[in-house]
Design a protein around this motif. Structure first.
Motif, PDB file in Angstrom:
ATOM      1  N   ALA A 240     -76.312  21.788  88.528  1.00 36.54           N
ATOM      2  CA  ALA A 240     -74.795  21.355  89.401  1.00 36.54           C
ATOM      3  C   ALA A 240     -74.241  20.248  88.641  1.00 36.54           C
ATOM      4  CB  ALA A 240     -75.252  20.686  90.793  1.00 36.54           C
ATOM      5  N   PRO A 241     -72.870  20.137  88.225  1.00 34.26           N
ATOM      6  CA  PRO A 241     -72.207  19.181  87.732  1.00 34.26           C
ATOM      7  C   PRO A 241     -72.131  17.870  88.568  1.00 34.26           C
ATOM      8  CG  PRO A 241     -70.568  20.483  89.122  1.00 34.26           C
ATOM      9  CD  PRO A 241     -71.858  21.082  89.263  1.00 34.26           C
ATOM     10  N   ARG A 242     -72.111  16.725  87.666  1.00 34.63           N
ATOM     11  CA  ARG A 242     -72.005  15.534  87.955  1.00 34.63           C
ATOM     12  C   ARG A 242     -70.639  15.260  88.930  1.00 34.63           C
ATOM     13  NH1 ARG A 242     -73.235  14.681  82.663  1.00 34.63           N
ATOM     14  NH2 ARG A 242     -71.133  14.006  82.150  1.00 34.63           N
ATOM     15  N   PRO A 243     -70.660  14.385  90.006  1.00 32.96           N
ATOM     16  CA  PRO A 243     -69.393  14.233  90.865  1.00 32.96           C
ATOM     17  C   PRO A 243     -68.219  14.008  90.114  1.00 32.96           C
ATOM     18  CG  PRO A 243     -71.167  12.939  91.741  1.00 32.96           C
ATOM     19  CD  PRO A 243     -71.652  13.799  90.422  1.00 32.96           C
ATOM     20  N   GLU A 244     -68.283  13.392  89.100  1.00 31.00           N
ATOM     21  CA  GLU A 244     -66.906  13.005  88.281  1.00 31.00           C
ATOM     22  C   GLU A 244     -66.317  14.260  87.524  1.00 31.00           C
ATOM     23  OE1 GLU A 244     -70.353  11.691  85.796  1.00 31.00           O
ATOM     24  OE2 GLU A 244     -69.829  11.750  87.965  1.00 31.00           O
ATOM     25  N   GLU A 245     -67.184  15.426  87.313  1.00 30.90           N
ATOM     26  CA  GLU A 245     -66.847  16.443  86.931  1.00 30.90           C
ATOM     27  C   GLU A 245     -66.431  17.563  87.923  1.00 30.90           C
ATOM     28  OE1 GLU A 245     -69.779  16.464  82.856  1.00 30.90           O
ATOM     29  OE2 GLU A 245     -70.381  17.463  84.581  1.00 30.90           O
ATOM     30  N   ASP A 246     -66.301  17.244  88.884  1.00 28.02           N
ATOM     31  CA  ASP A 246     -65.970  18.269  90.067  1.00 28.02           C
ATOM     32  C   ASP A 246     -64.904  19.292  89.942  1.00 28.02           C
ATOM     33  OD1 ASP A 246     -68.242  17.720  91.430  1.00 28.02           O
ATOM     34  OD2 ASP A 246     -67.412  16.797  93.342  1.00 28.02           O
ATOM     35  N   TRP A 247     -63.670  18.690  89.493  1.00 28.28           N
ATOM     36  CA  TRP A 247     -62.675  19.253  89.500  1.00 28.28           C
ATOM     37  C   TRP A 247     -62.078  20.040  87.873  1.00 28.28           C
ATOM     38  CZ3 TRP A 247     -61.815  21.263  93.980  1.00 28.28           C
ATOM     39  CH2 TRP A 247     -61.981  20.416  94.757  1.00 28.28           C
ATOM     40  N   SER A 248     -62.365  19.255  86.945  1.00 28.28           N
ATOM     41  CA  SER A 248     -61.837  19.962  86.004  1.00 28.28           C
ATOM     42  C   SER A 248     -62.521  19.370  84.401  1.00 28.28           C
ATOM     43  CB  SER A 248     -60.201  19.492  85.672  1.00 28.28           C
ATOM     44  OG  SER A 248     -59.886  20.109  84.693  1.00 28.28           O
ATOM     45  N   ARG A 249     -62.967  20.319  83.749  1.00 30.38           N
ATOM     46  CA  ARG A 249     -63.701  19.927  82.542  1.00 30.38           C
ATOM     47  C   ARG A 249     -63.080  21.022  81.473  1.00 30.38           C
ATOM     48  NH1 ARG A 249     -69.959  20.753  83.089  1.00 30.38           N
ATOM     49  NH2 ARG A 249     -69.038  22.260  85.103  1.00 30.38           N
ATOM     50  N   LEU A 250     -62.862  20.665  80.053  1.00 30.06           N
ATOM     51  CA  LEU A 250     -62.516  21.592  79.023  1.00 30.06           C
ATOM     52  C   LEU A 250     -63.548  22.494  79.049  1.00 30.06           C
ATOM     53  CD1 LEU A 250     -61.094  19.006  76.360  1.00 30.06           C
ATOM     54  CD2 LEU A 250     -59.737  20.672  77.812  1.00 30.06           C
ATOM     55  N   GLY A 251     -62.852  23.808  78.975  1.00 32.12           N
ATOM     56  CA  GLY A 251     -63.956  24.969  78.674  1.00 32.12           C
ATOM     57  C   GLY A 251     -63.839  25.537  77.268  1.00 32.12           C
ATOM     58  N   ASP A 252     -64.911  25.666  76.543  1.00 35.45           N
ATOM     59  CA  ASP A 252     -65.117  26.141  75.268  1.00 35.45           C
ATOM     60  C   ASP A 252     -64.693  27.561  75.374  1.00 35.45           C
ATOM     61  OD1 ASP A 252     -65.724  26.930  72.716  1.00 35.45           O
ATOM     62  OD2 ASP A 252     -67.915  26.090  72.952  1.00 35.45           O
ATOM     63  N   PRO A 253     -63.489  28.112  74.664  1.00 32.62           N
ATOM     64  CA  PRO A 253     -63.335  29.475  74.693  1.00 32.62           C
ATOM     65  C   PRO A 253     -64.309  30.379  74.034  1.00 32.62           C
ATOM     66  CG  PRO A 253     -61.531  28.105  73.607  1.00 32.62           C
ATOM     67  CD  PRO A 253     -62.604  27.213  73.894  1.00 32.62           C
ATOM     68  N   ALA A 254     -65.051  30.035  73.160  1.00 35.80           N
ATOM     69  CA  ALA A 254     -66.028  30.671  72.364  1.00 35.80           C
ATOM     70  C   ALA A 254     -66.971  31.264  73.466  1.00 35.80           C
ATOM     71  CB  ALA A 254     -66.900  29.814  71.158  1.00 35.80           C
ATOM     72  N   VAL A 255     -67.348  30.297  74.390  1.00 32.68           N
ATOM     73  CA  VAL A 255     -68.421  30.889  75.624  1.00 32.68           C
ATOM     74  C   VAL A 255     -67.977  31.979  76.536  1.00 32.68           C
ATOM     75  CG1 VAL A 255     -69.240  29.787  77.813  1.00 32.68           C
ATOM     76  CG2 VAL A 255     -69.337  28.541  75.877  1.00 32.68           C
ATOM     77  N   LEU A 256     -66.457  31.588  77.032  1.00 33.76           N
ATOM     78  CA  LEU A 256     -65.785  32.891  77.330  1.00 33.76           C
ATOM     79  C   LEU A 256     -65.746  34.123  76.478  1.00 33.76           C
ATOM     80  CD1 LEU A 256     -64.599  32.663  80.196  1.00 33.76           C
ATOM     81  CD2 LEU A 256     -62.364  32.455  79.212  1.00 33.76           C
ATOM     82  N   ALA A 257     -65.614  34.065  75.487  1.00 37.28           N
ATOM     83  CA  ALA A 257     -65.177  35.235  74.557  1.00 37.28           C
ATOM     84  C   ALA A 257     -66.735  36.073  74.538  1.00 37.28           C
ATOM     85  CB  ALA A 257     -64.818  34.875  73.092  1.00 37.28           C
ATOM     86  N   ALA A 258     -67.818  35.276  74.303  1.00 36.82           N
ATOM     87  CA  ALA A 258     -69.107  35.778  74.436  1.00 36.82           C
ATOM     88  C   ALA A 258     -69.357  36.321  75.551  1.00 36.82           C
ATOM     89  CB  ALA A 258     -70.007  34.791  74.152  1.00 36.82           C
ATOM     90  N   ARG A 259     -69.279  35.980  76.872  1.00 38.24           N
ATOM     91  CA  ARG A 259     -69.278  36.560  78.253  1.00 38.24           C
ATOM     92  C   ARG A 259     -68.440  37.735  78.517  1.00 38.24           C
ATOM     93  NH1 ARG A 259     -71.884  33.412  82.069  1.00 38.24           N
ATOM     94  NH2 ARG A 259     -71.737  34.991  83.259  1.00 38.24           N
ATOM     95  N   PHE A 260     -67.316  37.907  77.729  1.00 33.45           N
ATOM     96  CA  PHE A 260     -66.449  38.965  78.154  1.00 33.45           C
ATOM     97  C   PHE A 260     -66.431  39.856  76.970  1.00 33.45           C
ATOM     98  CE2 PHE A 260     -65.047  36.108  81.065  1.00 33.45           C
ATOM     99  CZ  PHE A 260     -64.802  36.929  82.366  1.00 33.45           C
ATOM    100  N   SER A 261     -67.308  39.842  76.038  1.00 32.94           N
ATOM    101  CA  SER A 261     -67.275  40.681  74.757  1.00 32.94           C
ATOM    102  C   SER A 261     -67.410  42.054  74.944  1.00 32.94           C
ATOM    103  CB  SER A 261     -68.416  40.069  73.697  1.00 32.94           C
ATOM    104  OG  SER A 261     -69.799  40.345  74.425  1.00 32.94           O
ATOM    105  N   SER A 262     -67.885  42.612  75.908  1.00 33.42           N
ATOM    106  CA  SER A 262     -68.161  44.179  76.530  1.00 33.42           C
ATOM    107  C   SER A 262     -66.970  44.632  77.219  1.00 33.42           C
ATOM    108  CB  SER A 262     -69.411  44.279  76.946  1.00 33.42           C
ATOM    109  OG  SER A 262     -69.649  43.663  78.251  1.00 33.42           O
ATOM    110  N   TRP A 263     -66.153  43.685  77.610  1.00 32.28           N
ATOM    111  CA  TRP A 263     -65.011  44.143  78.480  1.00 32.28           C
ATOM    112  C   TRP A 263     -63.878  44.802  77.603  1.00 32.28           C
ATOM    113  CZ3 TRP A 263     -63.243  41.497  83.380  1.00 32.28           C
ATOM    114  CH2 TRP A 263     -64.515  40.959  84.141  1.00 32.28           C
ATOM    115  N   HIS A 264     -62.979  45.644  78.358  1.00 32.67           N
ATOM    116  CA  HIS A 264     -61.773  46.184  77.813  1.00 32.67           C
ATOM    117  C   HIS A 264     -61.062  45.479  76.945  1.00 32.67           C
ATOM    118  CE1 HIS A 264     -58.022  48.575  77.894  1.00 32.67           C
ATOM    119  NE2 HIS A 264     -59.011  49.873  77.483  1.00 32.67           N
TER     120      HIS A 264
END
Length: 398
Positions: A240-264
């Motif tokens: 679970a995130p810390r309370p101060e991180e509840d709403w918004s953190r920068l996301g790493d595009p490389a993580v997203l690309a890896a998770r969606f690598s098998s998608w169309h």
């Protein structure tokens, strides 16, 4: 007899909508917002007819012209090959449900609500002032306020906690042990992408939902087609995130690309076009045993935070606001009115919470279960699938 006075903690969509509904019901309203500046934050959201009908009565919908999208359909696609599993027609949405179905950026909706509030002499917003506690008695309620180092008080006839999923009002109303809002091990990655960076199909006037293993993707154009709103929701194994991180953190595009690598390719290209990702942990909670005590009541995420899989977080807060205004207009007994508000809303909000959870499980299926889901979507057809939302979207007549 002087007009009754409501204190509202929180100037989000729920708090602003409640202020407007109470002002129309003859109340004076003071809103206390902990943020010193009401910034334009968040991402796209759907204003389904059950909510847009209320905003029409508040003269807010007209202010959204040029910013909102009236989608012609909802398209459901399969992640691995992009195949369309269902196409739900929305061209007849207003006649079918009684009000328009709109897609809008949260910041644009908040701005329209703020404009409407500014025109109401009965409403005052106090930015940079947080509700830190309260005492409720038979004759009224006193809120303890914090403004920097200053400690202040405000008196009113009721206090409405519209202060979000991590509500201080809820924690003090029900006790810390009852405050069980929790991270559901899913995160929403959100981005706005300039239209000139995406393929033409991403600019079609429709909401597009992609279903994949342990993830789904939603996108649609906004602001007159100038941008595309994108939300990718992922199952997570992290703590679970810390309370101060509840709403918004920068996301790493490389993580997203890896998770969606098998998608169309179309989905991968859209994700790659985003230049800035913000990552939100998703919060849920079990339905509360009660929303009110005496002259204090909860509203919106403070009462019923829910996962976004039915797109009803903002819509249910707006429904709360309308019910609150109606209940307090119907009686001069404030505790009785607040109890009537909760009684009118709890069963429906509880159902939306349950259905949202179930929808999330369906979206993220894999293997044979996903194959069966996809076959069922195709067999059902867009029109019959859409009919399953009639209970939710149809405008409630009083």
């Amino acid at each position: 007899m002087s007009e009754p006075h409501a204190l509202i903690a929180g100037a989000g969509i729920g708090g602003l909508s409640a202020a407007l509904c109470l002002a129309r019901a003859g109340w004076r309203v003071s809103i206390f917002e902990s943020a010193a500046v009401l910034e334009e934050v968040g991402a796209g959201l759907q204003l389904s007819p059950n909510a847009s009908a209320i905003l029409q009565k508040l003269n807010v919908i007209e202010r959204l012209r040029g910013f909102s999208l009236t989608p012609k359909s909802i398209r459901v696609r399969r992640a691995r090959d992009g195949a369309t599993l269902s196409l739900m027609p929305l061209a007849d949405a207003e006649r079918r449900w009684g009000a328009p179905y709109l897609l809008i950026h949260r910041a644009d909706l908040q701005r329209a609500l703020l404009q409407a509030v500014a025109e109401e002499d009965a409403i005052r917003i106090h930015a940079g002032v947080a509700v830190a506690g309260f005492a409720s008695g038979s004759d009224g309620v006193v809120a303890a306020l914090r403004q920097g180092l200053l400690r202040l008080e405000a008196s009113g006839d009721c206090l409405i906690g519209a202060d979000g999923a991590r509500s201080l009002v809820r924690a003090k109303l029900l006790g810390g042990g009852a405050d069980s809002a929790s991270f559901i091990k899913r995160t929403a990655w959100r981005a706005l992408i300039d239209a000139n960076r995406v393929a033409p199909e991403a600019l079609r006037p429709e909401s597009c939902l992609w279903l994949g293993r342990e993830a789904h993707l939603v996108h649609y154009p906004l602001r007159g087609g100038a941008v595309v709103n994108v939300v990718a929701v992922l199952d997570e194994s992290e703590a679970a995130p810390r309370p101060e991180e509840d709403w918004s953190r920068l996301g790493d595009p490389a993580v997203l690309a890896a998770r969606f690598s098998s998608w169309h390719k179309a989905a991968r290209s859209l994700l790659a076009a985003a230049q800035d990702w913000r990552k939100w942990p998703l919060i849920d909670r079990d339905p509360l045993p009660g929303w009110t005590a005496g002259r204090v009541a909860l509203l919106g995420d403070a009462a019923h935070p829910m996962p976004p899989f039915l797109g009803q977080g903002a819509a249910q807060a707006i429904e709360d606001a309308a019910a609150l205004g109606e209940a307090l207009q119907a009686t001069s007994d404030v505790p009785q009115g607040l109890a009537a508000y909760a009684a009118a809303r709890r069963e429906r909000a509880d159902r939306v919470q349950r259905e949202s959870r179930a929808q999330g499980r369906i979206y993220h299926l894999s293997g044979p279960a996903a194959f069966a889901r996809d076959a069922a979507l195709r067999a059902l057809g867009g029109e019959r699938l859409l009919a399953r939302y009639d209970w939710l979207y149809r405008v409630r007549r009083n």
